[in-house]
Design a protein around this motif. Structure first.
Motif, PDB file in Angstrom:
ATOM      1  N   TYR A   1       0.818  -1.213   0.000  1.00 33.56           N
ATOM      2  CA  TYR A   1       0.000   0.000   0.000  1.00 33.56           C
ATOM      3  C   TYR A   1       0.856   1.271   0.000  1.00 33.56           C
ATOM      4  O   TYR A   1       0.424   2.307  -0.493  1.00 33.56           O
ATOM      5  N   THR A   2       2.059   1.178   0.570  1.00 33.80           N
ATOM      6  CA  THR A   2       2.926   2.364   0.573  1.00 33.80           C
ATOM      7  C   THR A   2       3.387   2.697  -0.838  1.00 33.80           C
ATOM      8  O   THR A   2       3.394   3.854  -1.246  1.00 33.80           O
ATOM      9  N   TYR A   3       3.780   1.654  -1.579  1.00 37.36           N
ATOM     10  CA  TYR A   3       4.342   1.893  -2.923  1.00 37.36           C
ATOM     11  C   TYR A   3       3.394   1.481  -4.050  1.00 37.36           C
ATOM     12  O   TYR A   3       3.774   1.567  -5.217  1.00 37.36           O
TER      13      TYR A   3
ATOM     14  N   TYR B   1      -7.382   2.485  -3.974  1.00 40.63           N
ATOM     15  CA  TYR B   1      -6.403   1.485  -4.441  1.00 40.63           C
ATOM     16  C   TYR B   1      -7.080   0.512  -5.403  1.00 40.63           C
ATOM     17  O   TYR B   1      -6.917  -0.699  -5.289  1.00 40.63           O
TER      18      TYR B   1
END
Lengths: 357, 253
Positions: free
Chosen positions: A175-177, A235
């Motif tokens: 989720y960060t990248y 996302y």
């Protein structure tokens, strides 16, 4: 709009522009549309500017060959990540014996942190994130190595909580990248963690969770439901992975139980259980096809159709293989396939009519 | 979002490691729960891979999986013991679905009692000379009753393991079917921490030795006996570690 969602939409627009150019050329060849020189120049200039701007901002593929190369890069980054994981594990094993315990612990703790830093560095330097994806996989591998080897050094009892830690870590990376590779690894860990927890709740040893397919059902259903969450809208590029992985988990568990009812926890006679799961399998596959068509999710519909066919052929095998001559059996299978083909064709036609203005 | 994600990931690594290290420290704090000296027959030297420099001692116990014969009967691990450990054995063995029903039952956690009997298998035939002298003699769900029953810490190891229900029946090769007289028995299928890492301080003792599985194939292994002994400790969490190792000189054997 998030950067990745923006990139997805930018790529879709670039694809539309390419298709538009091809169609325009076809229409001009057929004489259906003719643009004068000024119109053509203005249009071409606008399209070039749009594509240049999208490429500048999102580093998208503007030609078919670029798309193919991108696929190659994705495959290379996956293989590279896996190979780097193996290198880290084997390197540690090779030199483990020469280090004392504090040095072993230090190496194990520092390795995932250093690789995490490297992932961040790569992500800042390169917008396409191929190197970040490769390094994120190695970071995940280093954390798996970290906990499993620390457990070995201190002879700790295996715990299912390690699966939870690995899964959470992989999801944080994903989720960060906005990377799919760590997401896939994380989902495997978290579904296994849920299954191990169920196995433990039912009084079994947690490590024996793969023996009981029912333990995977809830995890699979949760994954299918995740794309409906409000948080997940940011996302959206992960949704297909959740759906595919969730459906595969549920279908596989049902398939095994429909063939071997004795693996169930339920205190019901084996033959009745198998029949119950066969019905559930057909219903689930049908529902998946219906939902896939309704929500225009080709992957969901295709997976449902494939599972439906697999269940059907397995039933045919059990019902007819023993008493039917081989050639008749395969003839029947062929006729059923032709029937299914006709059915899908009809369904396709109806879907086409439904979307027609 | 990105900075928070990286920070959380780093914190997760450090927190998980801190938890593991605290667990290990707690296990080894205070005086060990058990301390027992075992030989190579019970603690077998293993090296995980060709390139690996890691060294482990693997706890071996009897009856090893696959050693049972139908004629042996259930012994101490009978149906009553299985029920005590939480297995539901109500379905009659004569029921047509009994075989598949019982064979699908998963393993369960239990405390396993291993008795160290140095004299076991003495002068035995076949390959019994290489069998472990640690014998599984009991199992239970709670530690306290077992501790009370088997209080000799130098003789009994009470450690976490996993047990499994076995639907035992005999295959009649002539009739090509199972003979009547099936029964239920239990088996200790796993000790949860059976592979114990050799600390760096003891590698100088064991580092030059070949793996025990290779040593068993040596022609003089039977007469020479075990090559080393090690003190095995268990701590507060019932997790083991190796204390000191020593080579057993040829003259002492």
């Amino acid at each position: 709009m998030g950067e990745s969602a923006g990139k997805r939409e930018a790529q879709q627009r670039a694809d539309r522009i390419r298709a538009f150019r091809e169609e325009l050329a076809e229409l001009e060849r057929e004489g259906a549309l003719t643009l004068d020189r000024a119109q053509r120049a203005a249009l071409e200039s606008h399209l070039q500017r749009t594509l240049a701007s999208l490429t500048e901002r999102f580093d998208i593929d503007t030609t078919e060959s670029q798309k193919h190369i991108s696929w190659g890069m994705r495959i290379a980054s996956t293989l590279g990540g896996l190979a780097l994981c193996a290198a880290v594990v084997l390197f540690f094993q090779r030199f483990w014996g020469f280090l004392d315990i504090p040095a072993q612990v230090l190496v194990l703790v520092v390795t995932p942190l250093v690789l995490l830093g490297a992932t961040e560095f790569a992500a800042r330097r390169e917008r396409t994130l191929y190197y970040a994806s490769l390094l994120s996989l190695a970071t995940f591998g280093a954390f798996v190595l970290n906990l499993s080897v620390l457990g070995s050094i201190f002879n700790l009892t295996p715990s299912r909580n390690a699966l939870l830690a690995w899964g959470t870590f992989a999801l944080l990376l994903a989720y960060t990248y906005r990377l799919r590779l760590p997401l896939a690894a994380g989902l495997v860990c978290l579904v296994s963690y849920l299954a191990a927890t169920f196995s433990s709740w039912w009084g079994g040893q947690w490590l024996s969770f793969p023996e009981k397919p029912e333990t995977f059902l809830l995890g699979g259903l949760v994954l299918i439901a995740v794309p409906a969450l409000h948080f997940q809208r940011r996302y959206a590029e992960f949704n297909w992975l959740y759906r595919t992985f969730g459906l595969l988990t549920v279908f596989l568990a049902i398939l095994i139980l429909s063939e071997a009812g004795s693996l169930s926890y339920l205190p019901i006679r084996e033959s009745r259980l198998e029949m119950m799961y066969q019905v559930a399998g057909f219903a689930g596959a049908g529902l998946s096809v219906w939902m896939g068509i309704r929500a225009r999710l080709a992957g969901v519909a295709n997976l449902g159709a494939a599972f439906f066919a697999l269940l059907l052929y397995l039933r045919f095998y059990h019902w007819w293989w023993d008493w039917m001559p081989g050639y008749v059996f395969f003839l029947v299978i062929s006729l059923v396939s032709i029937g299914m083909l006709a059915l899908f064709q009809k369904l396709r036609k109806q879907t086409g009519e439904a979307v027609r203005p | 979002m990105r900075r928070a994600g990286i920070t959380l990931a780093a914190v997760l690594v450090l927190a998980a490691d801190a938890f593991v290290l605290l667990e290990a420290a707690y296990n080894r704090s205070g005086s060990p729960a058990t301390a027992i000296e075992l030989t190579e027959w019970e603690l077998r030297l293993v090296r995980p891979q060709r390139e690996s420099t890691a060294l482990f001692l693997e706890l071996a116990w009897e009856p090893a999986p696959g050693r049972f014969k139908f004629e042996d009967g259930p012994g101490w691990f009978d149906q009553a013991k299985l029920e005590e450990l939480g297995y539901d054995c109500r379905l009659p063995l004569t029921d047509p679905s009994a075989r598949t029903h019982y064979r699908a039952m998963p393993a369960k956690d239990a405390f396993v009692v291993l008795e160290y009997n140095k004299a076991a298998w003495g002068g035995g035939a076949e390959d019994r000379w290489l069998w472990s002298r640690l014998l599984a003699v009991d199992a239970g769900r709670g530690l306290a009753p077992l501790r009370k029953k088997y209080s000799d810490m130098g003789r009994f190891l009470i450690i976490p393991g996993s047990v499994r229900l076995i639907y035992s029946e005999k295959w009649d090769a002539n009739l090509r079917s199972y003979a009547p007289g099936a029964y239920l028995r239990g088996a200790v299928v796993e000790i949860l921490v059976s592979e114990i890492s050799v600390p760096p301080s003891e590698r100088r003792v064991l580092g030059s030795l070949t793996r025990t599985s290779e040593y068993f194939t040596a022609p003089d292994a039977r007469t020479r006996g075990p090559r080393y002994s090690a003190i095995l400790y268990h701590g507060r969490n019932h997790e083991p570690w190796i204390g000191s190792c020593r080579l057993i000189a040829a003259a002492q054997r």
